[in-house]
Design a protein around this motif. Structure first.
Motif, PDB file in Angstrom:
ATOM      1  N   UNK A  37      42.658  25.785  49.596  1.00 22.54           N
ATOM      2  CA  UNK A  37      42.765  27.179  49.908  1.00 22.54           C
ATOM      3  C   UNK A  37      43.467  27.516  51.123  1.00 22.54           C
ATOM      4  N   UNK A  38      44.511  28.379  50.893  1.00 21.88           N
ATOM      5  CA  UNK A  38      45.330  29.013  52.334  1.00 21.88           C
ATOM      6  C   UNK A  38      44.659  30.284  52.426  1.00 21.88           C
ATOM      7  N   UNK A  39      43.956  30.981  51.557  1.00 26.02           N
ATOM      8  CA  UNK A  39      43.244  32.202  52.026  1.00 26.02           C
ATOM      9  C   UNK A  39      41.971  31.977  52.862  1.00 26.02           C
ATOM     10  N   UNK A 219      38.145  35.739  37.015  1.00 27.47           N
ATOM     11  CA  UNK A 219      39.393  34.908  37.006  1.00 27.47           C
ATOM     12  C   UNK A 219      40.590  35.477  36.111  1.00 27.47           C
ATOM     13  N   UNK A 220      39.979  36.533  35.208  1.00 27.22           N
ATOM     14  CA  UNK A 220      41.097  37.174  34.345  1.00 27.22           C
ATOM     15  C   UNK A 220      42.058  38.088  35.107  1.00 27.22           C
ATOM     16  N   UNK A 221      41.177  39.057  35.892  1.00 25.21           N
ATOM     17  CA  UNK A 221      41.969  40.184  36.244  1.00 25.21           C
ATOM     18  C   UNK A 221      42.552  39.884  37.828  1.00 25.21           C
ATOM     19  N   UNK A 222      42.003  38.685  38.490  1.00 29.63           N
ATOM     20  CA  UNK A 222      42.309  38.494  39.820  1.00 29.63           C
ATOM     21  C   UNK A 222      43.750  38.740  40.089  1.00 29.63           C
ATOM     22  N   UNK A 223      44.633  37.827  39.223  1.00 29.20           N
ATOM     23  CA  UNK A 223      45.924  37.774  39.646  1.00 29.20           C
ATOM     24  C   UNK A 223      46.696  39.062  39.839  1.00 29.20           C
ATOM     25  N   UNK A 224      46.586  39.713  38.955  1.00 29.80           N
ATOM     26  CA  UNK A 224      47.222  41.176  39.054  1.00 29.80           C
ATOM     27  C   UNK A 224      46.756  41.939  40.115  1.00 29.80           C
ATOM     28  N   UNK A 225      45.459  42.168  40.542  1.00 29.46           N
ATOM     29  CA  UNK A 225      44.935  42.859  41.805  1.00 29.46           C
ATOM     30  C   UNK A 225      45.581  42.068  43.014  1.00 29.46           C
ATOM     31  N   UNK A 226      45.451  40.864  42.879  1.00 32.48           N
ATOM     32  CA  UNK A 226      45.773  40.165  44.355  1.00 32.48           C
ATOM     33  C   UNK A 226      47.443  40.224  44.781  1.00 32.48           C
ATOM     34  N   UNK A 252      44.321  31.999  43.038  1.00 33.18           N
ATOM     35  CA  UNK A 252      45.180  33.519  42.931  1.00 33.18           C
ATOM     36  C   UNK A 252      45.363  33.928  44.162  1.00 33.18           C
ATOM     37  N   UNK A 253      44.386  34.066  45.138  1.00 32.33           N
ATOM     38  CA  UNK A 253      44.570  34.501  46.709  1.00 32.33           C
ATOM     39  C   UNK A 253      45.266  33.655  47.723  1.00 32.33           C
ATOM     40  N   UNK A 254      45.560  32.343  47.139  1.00 32.31           N
ATOM     41  CA  UNK A 254      46.319  31.309  48.147  1.00 32.31           C
ATOM     42  C   UNK A 254      47.783  31.429  47.593  1.00 32.31           C
ATOM     43  N   UNK A 255      48.112  32.195  46.773  1.00 32.94           N
ATOM     44  CA  UNK A 255      49.703  32.187  46.354  1.00 32.94           C
ATOM     45  C   UNK A 255      50.298  32.703  47.249  1.00 32.94           C
TER      46      UNK A 255
END
Ligand code: PGA
Length: 255
Positions: A37-39, A219-226, A252-255
């Motif tokens: 993870x980079x976050x 896991x389902x909504x994280x990408x949109x929020x982040x 998702x947070x490491x992107x």
């Protein structure tokens, strides 16, 4: 983008879950999934699991947090734990002002401020929780409530000390309910909080501050929020108790 000026942090808030053997098993499963993870990665565990967590995460990229601390250094405060007790153990983070503390344990903006100051003075990083109730959102006073909670919580903190504060915006109606704020609702309030910090401190301090969203992030909504400009990670309850769910959030947070 200003988002690059700050680190996203995914913090697990285990709440009152996991015995020591259960905690050991979960941390052992988390270490390999967190490795790339980079976050920032934080797990906020019950007091009884702190020692286990500190020992097991040594040499890994997982940081350990507690879920509260008292504002006095020591003394006759039965049932409480001081900030110095946490730092001495190797704990780096502490959650302050979680809505469950406010709802069930009489925590107020003033005690949140006292605990925050004590935690920062002891060298801890604070995951400071703010958020409105459903009726407050319906009344149209979300910004007033969250603004006031933020302002009182950081009262007396210097510009140097504010660097140790992460704010977690957690709408109370979204916590543990499966009801998430929409990406836009969460972004709007996180941006508002950043504006409050800018007015109190400076643009540079506001740009550098990690502001998380919390409340049924999964896991389902994280990408949109982040991917939202002002949302820098999350404070995660339910989904932090399963390594495979937490792994998706870290990715998702490491992107
Ligand atoms: P939840 O909890 O993800 O289970 O809604 C978040 C929190 O209370 O920090």
């Amino acid at each position: 983008m200003n988002k690059k000026l700050r680190q996203a942090i995914i913090a697990g808030n285990w709440k009152m879950n996991k015995t020591r053997p259960e905690a050991k098993a979960l941390i052992e499963a988390l270490i390999p999934v967190a490795k790339n993870a980079t976050c920032g990665v934080v797990i906020c565990v019950p007091f009884t699991n702190l020692e286990t967590a500190v020992e097991l995460t040594k040499g890994t990229n997982i940081k350990v947090g507690a879920q509260n601390c008292h504002f006095e250094k020591s003394g006759a405060f039965t049932g409480e734990i001081s900030a110095d007790m946490l730092t001495e153990m190797g704990v780096e983070y502490v959650v302050i002002g979680h809505s469950e503390r406010r709802q069930y344990f009489g925590e107020t903006d003033v005690t949140v401020n006292k605990r925050t100051k004590a935690a920062v003075a002891a060298g801890l990083k604070v995951l400071l929780c703010v958020g409105e109730l459903l009726e407050e959102r319906e009344q149209g006073i979300t910004e007033e409530i969250v603004g006031l909670q933020t302002k009182v919580a950081v009262m007396g903190l210097t510009a140097d000390e504010i660097k140790n504060i992460v704010i977690a915006y957690e709408p109370v109606w979204a916590i543990g309910t499966g009801k998430t704020a929409t990406d836009e609702q969460a972004e709007e309030v996180c941006a508002y909080i950043r504006g409050v910090v800018e007015k109190l401190y400076s643009k540079a301090d506001a740009d550098a501050m990690t502001i998380q969203y919390g409340g049924s992030m999964n896991p389902k909504n994280a990408a949109g929020l982040l991917t939202k400009e002002n949302i820098d990670g999350g404070l995660i309850g339910g989904a932090s108790l399963k390594a495979e769910d937490f792994a998706v959030l870290l990715e998702a947070a490491s992107k």
